[in-house]
Design an enzyme around this catalytic site. Structure first.
Site, PDB file in Angstrom:
ATOM      1  N   GLU A  58       0.889  -1.169   0.000  1.00  0.00           N
ATOM      2  CA  GLU A  58       0.000   0.000   0.000  1.00  0.00           C
ATOM      3  C   GLU A  58       0.916   1.205   0.000  1.00  0.00           C
ATOM      4  OE1 GLU A  58      -3.024  -0.294  -0.418  1.00  0.00           O
ATOM      5  OE2 GLU A  58      -3.298  -2.403   0.058  1.00  0.00           O
TER       6      GLU A  58
ATOM      7  N   CYS B  81      -3.021   8.476   3.479  1.00  0.00           N
ATOM      8  CA  CYS B  81      -2.741   7.921   2.155  1.00  0.00           C
ATOM      9  C   CYS B  81      -3.894   8.174   1.197  1.00  0.00           C
ATOM     10  CB  CYS B  81      -2.471   6.431   2.277  1.00  0.00           C
ATOM     11  SG  CYS B  81      -3.787   5.551   3.123  1.00  0.00           S
TER      12      CYS B  81
HETATM   13  P1  NAP Z   1       8.340   5.001   4.501  1.00  0.00           P
HETATM   14  O1  NAP Z   1       9.427   5.924   4.834  1.00  0.00           O
HETATM   15  O2  NAP Z   1       8.355   4.314   3.199  1.00  0.00           O
HETATM   16  O3  NAP Z   1       8.312   3.933   5.680  1.00  0.00           O
HETATM   17  C1  NAP Z   1       7.349   2.942   5.741  1.00  0.00           C
HETATM   18  C2  NAP Z   1       7.808   1.837   6.651  1.00  0.00           C
HETATM   19  O4  NAP Z   1       8.902   1.167   6.054  1.00  0.00           O
HETATM   20  C3  NAP Z   1       8.306   2.329   8.009  1.00  0.00           C
HETATM   21  O5  NAP Z   1       7.891   1.404   8.978  1.00  0.00           O
HETATM   22  C4  NAP Z   1       9.799   2.324   7.840  1.00  0.00           C
HETATM   23  O6  NAP Z   1      10.475   2.193   9.059  1.00  0.00           O
HETATM   24  C5  NAP Z   1       9.961   1.089   7.014  1.00  0.00           C
HETATM   25  N1  NAP Z   1      11.225   0.997   6.305  1.00  0.00           N
HETATM   26  C6  NAP Z   1      11.893   1.967   5.652  1.00  0.00           C
HETATM   27  N2  NAP Z   1      13.009   1.477   5.117  1.00  0.00           N
HETATM   28  C7  NAP Z   1      13.058   0.178   5.455  1.00  0.00           C
HETATM   29  C8  NAP Z   1      13.989  -0.874   5.212  1.00  0.00           C
HETATM   30  N3  NAP Z   1      15.087  -0.685   4.494  1.00  0.00           N
HETATM   31  N4  NAP Z   1      13.727  -2.082   5.719  1.00  0.00           N
HETATM   32  C9  NAP Z   1      12.610  -2.322   6.438  1.00  0.00           C
HETATM   33  N5  NAP Z   1      11.708  -1.366   6.707  1.00  0.00           N
HETATM   34  C10 NAP Z   1      11.931  -0.134   6.217  1.00  0.00           C
HETATM   35  O7  NAP Z   1       6.927   5.687   4.617  1.00  0.00           O
HETATM   36  P2  NAP Z   1       6.381   6.617   5.790  1.00  0.00           P
HETATM   37  O8  NAP Z   1       7.063   7.926   5.653  1.00  0.00           O
HETATM   38  O9  NAP Z   1       6.397   5.916   7.099  1.00  0.00           O
HETATM   39  O10 NAP Z   1       4.864   6.742   5.388  1.00  0.00           O
HETATM   40  C11 NAP Z   1       4.397   7.732   4.530  1.00  0.00           C
HETATM   41  C12 NAP Z   1       4.034   7.134   3.207  1.00  0.00           C
HETATM   42  O11 NAP Z   1       3.177   6.018   3.405  1.00  0.00           O
HETATM   43  C13 NAP Z   1       3.280   8.076   2.339  1.00  0.00           C
HETATM   44  O12 NAP Z   1       3.829   8.046   1.062  1.00  0.00           O
HETATM   45  C14 NAP Z   1       1.864   7.530   2.331  1.00  0.00           C
HETATM   46  O13 NAP Z   1       1.129   7.785   1.163  1.00  0.00           O
HETATM   47  C15 NAP Z   1       2.081   6.086   2.511  1.00  0.00           C
HETATM   48  N6  NAP Z   1       0.919   5.456   3.131  1.00  0.00           N
HETATM   49  C16 NAP Z   1       0.175   4.613   2.393  1.00  0.00           C
HETATM   50  C17 NAP Z   1      -0.936   3.997   2.952  1.00  0.00           C
HETATM   51  C18 NAP Z   1      -1.784   3.053   2.162  1.00  0.00           C
HETATM   52  O14 NAP Z   1      -2.620   2.378   2.755  1.00  0.00           O
HETATM   53  N7  NAP Z   1      -1.615   2.980   0.882  1.00  0.00           N
HETATM   54  C19 NAP Z   1      -1.254   4.240   4.277  1.00  0.00           C
HETATM   55  C20 NAP Z   1      -0.475   5.110   5.001  1.00  0.00           C
HETATM   56  C21 NAP Z   1       0.624   5.706   4.419  1.00  0.00           C
HETATM   57  P3  NAP Z   1      11.166   3.438   9.790  1.00  0.00           P
HETATM   58  O15 NAP Z   1      10.091   4.364  10.191  1.00  0.00           O
HETATM   59  O16 NAP Z   1      11.845   2.820  10.944  1.00  0.00           O
HETATM   60  O17 NAP Z   1      12.087   4.054   8.801  1.00  0.00           O
END
Ligand code: NAP
Length: 676
Positions: free
Chosen positions: A258, A297
């Site tokens: 997602e 999102c």
């Molecule tokens: P993100 O930076 O991509 O992080 C998402 C998750 O991935 C976090 O738990 C992060 O952990 C983890 N992560 C990052 N790098 C990783 C790696 N190398 N190995 C394992 N895990 C890793 O996104 P975010 O900033 O938290 O969220 C915002 C984004 O999420 C927005 O773009 C939004 O649109 C999207 N979103 C989508 C939905 C949906 O249902 N489609 C819902 C909510 C949000 P850390 O925090 O520890 O880095």
């Protein structure tokens, strides 16, 4: 101020932060409030614990056992939710934002608990769909069954909804019978941790069913294999990095994603300013920009209106945005709190700079805005910012760059096709909404834009009082979208449970299929009951118990009597010549409903007994006409049993009516409630 130590929950133990711990700062003050992460976690051991301890314990339960477990958990969380609310303020969330997150998450668990009991069997195998007839004589059949994967589900979640984002995945995972390792986003993991602590304290789940990683995932992903599932929510960039890992590709590990999404909302061509629908459009856009400070999102990023109404939309929406009180989320007059972190705020400001190259900022100034009860410079505050893009066809960034904050762009369209083309420029979104009262516009939107959006939300004056909002994913409906939205599908009721199960095509004889699915399949041997099955209680009835009734002749008098009595004097029952001229009938025939009534008369046991009520018929088919002089008999078989309450359960009977030549004349499933 005490620094919270955000522990991980690994192999049944709470493990405090250690090497590699990361600071977590208050979104309001910028001060460090917690630390999370521990590089020395035994990540491979956590996977083994899930697979070897949590998985077998969950798989030993039936779907109903697990659904009851979820309900108990939802009740427990509901009773203790204040602990999560208290921590959420420092992520920038107002009480209303946390209501969506915390109560929304608990509500989702309740829905899965209820759907599990109503729509899945009290069994360990879920039969998916109908029996397939694979042979002429019915001795070799096919069906599809779903059983839980024997690995672990790894949930990697985004920061914006630390509780909902976790529970909306945990509920279907646990209902499926699969243990989970949850990795919340670090920025808000203190709230997720509070939830996992409650889950642990409740003692409701078996050991190993849920574990949690606070901080980084170390070498966890190196150890995932083909029986594991990764369910990721976050940015497209991170998803791409994770899903293209070699072992994940090699082992074909399921990867549900997602991602971010450039959702659009279209003002229908039929909607004029000054109407309830126009106000609704503006109200929804305002809500989506300001709830969770736009960090949703599903938030509306692109507001698409007929060219001649763009000015009216900007005017009405700006007026609302400018009245939005921004401030300390603990203050009950605050409408919009802060973003989760200063780095998130800076990320949004970078995107805003990009948008300025192709659109004009018409409301909200990030360099000058009021923040009530907090220091605007120390915290992660931003005002809602509305852009106007005069040339949406030439613009690029507003269609492909997500500013994950209170930012949206208004643009004009020439006609509906143009509006849909603009919506589709997002290259796949979670949701698009259309405010319209026109069924034609709605159908054209589905045909022109359905393929690009995971959900289409139509709203107008008829539905607006009860509608659930553009931005609310519901557990009953699928959540996910094609293309840049990740290509995933979560929730959607029982559909979401299937992500954590293997669907297997099973082929064999009717007896084999009956045994596998614990559901009697036509053609399988019947069991002879010791007494009429209507005298036997739910617990005593065995799948496959069958009785065959005496025969009853159907006479012309019966048909005429039934016609007069009910008023159903359709010509096929009353007029020989007209009936014979119909390609389906040889002449006058018995009413189908007469046959059903005679069938009941043949198989019921009239005295009070354990059968409490007839609650419906499913799959009724009239297969061959019955003419005066034919005689029918009934074969009644216990097909499936599903407990409903402590007092009664549903028994689904297979009912087959045959004529004097043993030809099938009608077939259906009869539903009854039978005392336990
Ligand atoms: P993100 O930076 O991509 O992080 C998402 C998750 O991935 C976090 O738990 C992060 O952990 C983890 N992560 C990052 N790098 C990783 C790696 N190398 N190995 C394992 N895990 C890793 O996104 P975010 O900033 O938290 O969220 C915002 C984004 O999420 C927005 O773009 C939004 O649109 C999207 N979103 C989508 C939905 C949906 O249902 N489609 C819902 C909510 C949000 P850390 O925090 O520890 O880095």
């Amino acid at each position: 101020m005490t620094l919270h130590q955000i522990s991980s929950f690994a192999k049944g133990q709470w493990v405090a932060p250690g090497d590699g711990a990361r600071p977590i700062r208050s979104a309001i003050t910028g001060a460090e409030i917690a630390r999370a992460g521990n590089d020395r976690l035994d990540f491979a051991g956590m996977l083994a614990f899930a697979r070897e301890t949590g998985g077998p314990a969950l798989r030993a339960m039936t779907f109903h056992d697990r659904a009851r477990m979820l309900k108990a958990l939802a009740l427990y969380l509901n009773e203790h939710k204040q602990a999560m609310y208290d921590l959420a303020y420092d992520t920038g969330a107002t009480k209303a934002d946390s209501f969506i997150d915390i109560d929304g998450g608990i509500g989702t668990v309740f829905v899965f608990a209820s759907k599990g009991r109503r729509e899945m069997p009290d069994d360990r195998v879920h039969v998916d769909g109908a029996i397939e007839q694979l042979s002429r004589n019915g001795t070799f059949l096919g069906m599809h069954v779903c059983t839980p994967l024997q690995g672990a589900a790894i949930h990697i979640n985004a920061f914006n909804f630390p509780v909902w984002g976790m529970l909306e995945k945990l509920a279907p995972t646990l209902l499926a019978g699969v243990p989970a390792i949850v990795k919340p986003a670090t920025a808000s993991c203190q709230v997720a941790q509070a939830c996992v602590r409650l889950i642990d304290q409740s003692g409701i789940l078996p050991r190993g069913a849920v574990q949690m990683i606070a901080g980084g995932t170390g070498d966890l992903l190196d150890h995932v294999g083909s029986q594991d599932v990764i369910s990721f929510t976050g940015s497209a960039q991170t998803a791409l990095r994770l899903r293209s890992r070699e072992n994940i590709l090699r082992e074909a590990v399921r990867f549900v994603a997602e991602q971010d999404s450039l959702n659009a909302s279209i003002l229908g061509p039929d909607v004029e300013p000054g109407t309830a629908e126009f106000d609704l459009f503006v109200k929804e856009a305002h809500r989506e920009m300001t709830v969770k400070a736009g960090q949703k999102c599903t938030a509306i990023r692109r507001i698409v209106a007929p060219e001649n109404r763009v000015g009216a939309v900007i005017e009405a929406l700006s007026a609302r945005l400018e009245e939005t009180v921004i401030g300390d989320p603990r203050d009950t007059t605050t409408r919009m709190g802060a973003l989760v972190s200063v780095s998130q705020k800076n990320d949004v400001l970078d995107k805003v700079r990009l948008f300025r190259r192709e659109a004009e900022l018409v409301s909200g100034n990030p360099d000058a805005f009021q923040v009530r009860g907090a220091d605007a410079r120390a915290g992660a505050f931003l005002p809602p910012m509305l852009f106007h893009c005069a040339e949406p066809d030439r613009a690029e960034r507003i269609h492909d760059t997500e500013a994950f904050g209170p930012v949206s762009t208004v643009m004009g369209y020439r006609d509906l096709d143009h509006a849909l083309a603009i919506a589709n420029r997002g290259q796949g979104s979670l949701v698009a909404s259309v405010i319209t009262a026109s069924g034609e516009v709605a159908r054209a939107a589905v045909l022109g834009a359905g393929a690009f959006h995971g959900r289409l939300y139509f709203n107008n004056a008829a539905s607006m009082r009860e509608s659930t909002g553009h931005g609310s994913p519901l557990p009953h409906m699928t959540h996910g979208g094609p293309g840049r939205a990740g290509g995933g599908e979560e929730m959607g009721g029982v559909r979401g449970v299937m992500h954590y199960m293997q669907r297997t095509a099973v082929q064999g004889s009717p007896d084999i299929l009956s045994a596998v699915g614990n559901t009697w399949v036509p053609g399988a041997a019947g069991l002879s009951p010791p007494a009429h099955p209507f005298t036997r209680r739910f617990g005593a009835l065995r799948i496959g118990e069958t009785i065959v009734t005496d025969a009853r002749e159907v006479t012309l008098d019966d048909i005429e009597h039934f016609a007069r009595f009910t008023g159903d004097t359709f010509y096929a029952h009353m007029d020989e010549a007209a009936a014979a001229a119909n390609p389906f009938f040889p002449g006058r025939v018995a009413h189908g409903y007469l046959l059903l009534s005679f069938a009941a008369g043949l198989f019921v046991e009239p005295n009070p007994g354990p059968v409490l009520a007839n609650t419906g018929l499913d799959g009724l088919r009239f297969l061959k006409p019955v003419v005066p002089g034919d005689s029918i008999r009934v074969r009644l078989t216990v097909r499936r049993k599903t407990p409903r309450t402590d007092e009664y359960g549903e028994v689904r009977w297979h009912v087959a009516l045959t004529n004097q030549d043993d030809e099938a004349v009608a077939e259906y499933e009869l539903l009854t409630m039978v005392a336990i």
